[in-house]
Scaffold this motif. Structure first.
Motif, PDB file in Angstrom:
ATOM      1  N   ALA A 181     -92.846   9.072 -85.825  1.00 46.13           N
ATOM      2  CA  ALA A 181     -92.565   7.744 -85.278  1.00 46.13           C
ATOM      3  C   ALA A 181     -91.068   7.589 -85.024  1.00 46.13           C
ATOM      4  N   THR A 182     -90.246   8.091 -85.937  1.00 50.43           N
ATOM      5  CA  THR A 182     -88.797   8.054 -85.743  1.00 50.43           C
ATOM      6  C   THR A 182     -88.385   8.905 -84.563  1.00 50.43           C
ATOM      7  N   LEU A 183     -88.996  10.087 -84.443  1.00 52.24           N
ATOM      8  CA  LEU A 183     -88.693  10.952 -83.299  1.00 52.24           C
ATOM      9  C   LEU A 183     -89.062  10.247 -82.002  1.00 52.24           C
ATOM     10  N   SER A 184     -90.177   9.534 -82.009  1.00 49.01           N
ATOM     11  CA  SER A 184     -90.588   8.772 -80.831  1.00 49.01           C
ATOM     12  C   SER A 184     -89.581   7.672 -80.506  1.00 49.01           C
ATOM     13  N   GLN A 185     -89.023   7.026 -81.541  1.00 44.39           N
ATOM     14  CA  GLN A 185     -88.022   5.988 -81.298  1.00 44.39           C
ATOM     15  C   GLN A 185     -86.754   6.565 -80.671  1.00 44.39           C
ATOM     16  N   ILE A 186     -86.399   7.767 -81.076  1.00 45.73           N
ATOM     17  CA  ILE A 186     -85.249   8.431 -80.447  1.00 45.73           C
ATOM     18  C   ILE A 186     -85.532   8.660 -78.969  1.00 45.73           C
ATOM     19  N   ASP A 187     -86.762   9.087 -78.660  1.00 45.20           N
ATOM     20  CA  ASP A 187     -87.162   9.257 -77.256  1.00 45.20           C
ATOM     21  C   ASP A 187     -87.071   7.936 -76.500  1.00 45.20           C
ATOM     22  N   ILE A 188     -87.499   6.845 -77.145  1.00 50.36           N
ATOM     23  CA  ILE A 188     -87.440   5.524 -76.510  1.00 50.36           C
ATOM     24  C   ILE A 188     -85.991   5.162 -76.190  1.00 50.36           C
ATOM     25  N   LEU A 189     -85.095   5.398 -77.139  1.00 54.74           N
ATOM     26  CA  LEU A 189     -83.680   5.092 -76.915  1.00 54.74           C
ATOM     27  C   LEU A 189     -83.098   5.923 -75.781  1.00 54.74           C
ATOM     28  N   ARG A 190     -83.668   7.085 -75.562  1.00 52.80           N
ATOM     29  CA  ARG A 190     -83.237   7.941 -74.448  1.00 52.80           C
ATOM     30  C   ARG A 190     -83.927   7.577 -73.136  1.00 52.80           C
ATOM     31  N   GLY A 191     -84.940   6.701 -73.221  1.00 53.35           N
ATOM     32  CA  GLY A 191     -85.676   6.312 -72.027  1.00 53.35           C
ATOM     33  C   GLY A 191     -86.725   7.303 -71.596  1.00 53.35           C
ATOM     34  N   ASN A 192     -87.165   8.156 -72.508  1.00 52.10           N
ATOM     35  CA  ASN A 192     -88.144   9.204 -72.192  1.00 52.10           C
ATOM     36  C   ASN A 192     -89.546   8.731 -72.588  1.00 52.10           C
ATOM     37  N   ALA A 193     -90.229   8.049 -71.679  1.00 58.69           N
ATOM     38  CA  ALA A 193     -91.519   7.446 -71.996  1.00 58.69           C
ATOM     39  C   ALA A 193     -92.582   8.483 -72.348  1.00 58.69           C
ATOM     40  N   ASP A 194     -92.679   9.543 -71.571  1.00 58.77           N
ATOM     41  CA  ASP A 194     -93.724  10.543 -71.805  1.00 58.77           C
ATOM     42  C   ASP A 194     -93.536  11.244 -73.143  1.00 58.77           C
ATOM     43  N   THR A 195     -92.307  11.638 -73.430  1.00 59.78           N
ATOM     44  CA  THR A 195     -92.023  12.324 -74.693  1.00 59.78           C
ATOM     45  C   THR A 195     -92.221  11.378 -75.870  1.00 59.78           C
ATOM     46  N   ALA A 196     -91.847  10.116 -75.683  1.00 59.16           N
ATOM     47  CA  ALA A 196     -92.024   9.125 -76.748  1.00 59.16           C
ATOM     48  C   ALA A 196     -93.498   8.985 -77.104  1.00 59.16           C
ATOM     49  N   LEU A 197     -94.357   8.927 -76.107  1.00 58.32           N
ATOM     50  CA  LEU A 197     -95.785   8.786 -76.360  1.00 58.32           C
ATOM     51  C   LEU A 197     -96.352  10.044 -77.005  1.00 58.32           C
ATOM     52  N   ALA A 198     -95.902  11.207 -76.530  1.00 57.00           N
ATOM     53  CA  ALA A 198     -96.389  12.466 -77.096  1.00 57.00           C
ATOM     54  C   ALA A 198     -96.004  12.590 -78.565  1.00 57.00           C
ATOM     55  N   ASP A 199     -94.776  12.235 -78.904  1.00 56.28           N
ATOM     56  CA  ASP A 199     -94.354  12.300 -80.302  1.00 56.28           C
ATOM     57  C   ASP A 199     -95.065  11.246 -81.143  1.00 56.28           C
ATOM     58  N   ALA A 200     -95.284  10.055 -80.566  1.00 56.07           N
ATOM     59  CA  ALA A 200     -96.011   9.010 -81.286  1.00 56.07           C
ATOM     60  C   ALA A 200     -97.418   9.472 -81.650  1.00 56.07           C
ATOM     61  N   GLN A 201     -98.038  10.190 -80.750  1.00 56.50           N
ATOM     62  CA  GLN A 201     -99.401  10.662 -80.987  1.00 56.50           C
ATOM     63  C   GLN A 201     -99.463  11.716 -82.094  1.00 56.50           C
ATOM     64  N   ARG A 202     -98.345  12.314 -82.419  1.00 59.23           N
ATOM     65  CA  ARG A 202     -98.304  13.318 -83.496  1.00 59.23           C
ATOM     66  C   ARG A 202     -98.131  12.683 -84.870  1.00 59.23           C
ATOM     67  N   GLU A 203     -97.794  11.403 -84.906  1.00 55.57           N
ATOM     68  CA  GLU A 203     -97.666  10.698 -86.179  1.00 55.57           C
ATOM     69  C   GLU A 203     -99.049  10.586 -86.840  1.00 55.57           C
ATOM     70  N   PRO A 204     -99.158  10.885 -88.140  1.00 54.76           N
ATOM     71  CA  PRO A 204    -100.446  10.751 -88.822  1.00 54.76           C
ATOM     72  C   PRO A 204    -101.011   9.330 -88.697  1.00 54.76           C
ATOM     73  N   ALA A 205    -102.321   9.226 -88.717  1.00 56.54           N
ATOM     74  CA  ALA A 205    -103.001   7.943 -88.545  1.00 56.54           C
ATOM     75  C   ALA A 205    -102.520   6.913 -89.560  1.00 56.54           C
ATOM     76  N   GLY A 206    -102.429   5.669 -89.101  1.00 58.51           N
ATOM     77  CA  GLY A 206    -101.991   4.597 -89.977  1.00 58.51           C
ATOM     78  C   GLY A 206    -101.001   3.679 -89.282  1.00 58.51           C
ATOM     79  N   LEU A 207    -100.311   2.887 -90.071  1.00 57.20           N
ATOM     80  CA  LEU A 207     -99.378   1.888 -89.555  1.00 57.20           C
ATOM     81  C   LEU A 207     -98.326   2.492 -88.637  1.00 57.20           C
ATOM     82  N   TYR A 208     -97.648   3.547 -89.089  1.00 52.06           N
ATOM     83  CA  TYR A 208     -96.557   4.104 -88.293  1.00 52.06           C
ATOM     84  C   TYR A 208     -97.072   4.695 -86.983  1.00 52.06           C
ATOM     85  N   HIS A 209     -98.258   5.283 -87.024  1.00 53.12           N
ATOM     86  CA  HIS A 209     -98.866   5.822 -85.800  1.00 53.12           C
ATOM     87  C   HIS A 209     -99.111   4.694 -84.804  1.00 53.12           C
ATOM     88  N   ASP A 210     -99.745   3.628 -85.262  1.00 54.13           N
ATOM     89  CA  ASP A 210    -100.077   2.523 -84.367  1.00 54.13           C
ATOM     90  C   ASP A 210     -98.818   1.850 -83.829  1.00 54.13           C
TER      91      ASP A 210
END
Length: 202
Positions: free
Chosen positions: A78-107
């Protein structure tokens, strides 16, 4: 009493971050890591503090080290995805978000990543679902997602809900990079005063 106690350095770093002193927090957590170089949580903290300073390369290196040390650690991707968001990388942000284990941080990560993508219907649905599921327990994270969305009115509404609910994540208010655009807003100033936090000057 114990200069070699890494957990004390880490706790002091957390305190410096809460008080809006990210440079000091970085220095302290690096000292903690010298004492305990296998601490995944300290690397995750280093990533968070580096993000606040805009040092996204350093933040990415730190969170990837945290992941290497503890691959299934909560919030790491989820943190890695936030770094992608700060960089403006939507596709990478979503891909990294999907790798977060199920639960609050994933959602949360999915909802935030979609806010910067082209599919507004999916972004709205993910945010709505996140609110339905977590509004009582995680108002701060709802506010953060509205910050990613750049909706300041809703962000402040949910930050106030977080204050009323005494959400412990409010300790991250001054270290969270997504709130930076509003740090000089009168609403932000008032919130800091109500929380007995320093009002940002820079």
């Amino acid at each position: 009493l114990d200069p070699g106690l890494s957990s004390a350095k880490k706790a002091l770093a957390d305190t410096a971050a809460t008080l809006g002193r990210p440079e000091e927090a970085v220095s302290l957590v690096l000292q903690a890591l010298k004492l305990d170089p296998l601490s995944s949580s300290s690397y995750a903290d280093l990533a968070a503090y580096s993000m606040r300073l805009g040092r996204l390369g350093e933040a990415e290196a730190a969170i990837r080290k945290a992941i290497a040390l503890l691959p299934n650690g909560a919030g790491r991707y989820a943190t890695l995805s936030q770094i992608d968001i700060l960089r403006g990388n939507a596709d990478t942000a979503l891909a990294d978000a999907q790798r977060e284990p199920a639960g609050l941080y994933h959602d949360e990560a999915i909802a935030q990543a979609l806010q910067i993508g082209p599919d507004h219907t999916a972004a709205n649905a993910a945010l709505s679902n996140f609110i339905v599921k977590y509004q009582n327990d995680s108002p701060f994270q709802v506010a953060e997602t509205y910050a990613v969305r750049k909706d300041g009115d809703k962000m402040f509404e949910w930050l106030e809900r977080a204050r009323v609910a005494r959400d412990s994540l409010l300790q991250e208010l001054l270290i969270d990079p997504f709130f930076l655009p509003w740090r000089h807003d009168p609403h932000f100033t008032r919130l800091c005063q109500e929380l007995n936090l320093p009002v940002p000057k820079d």
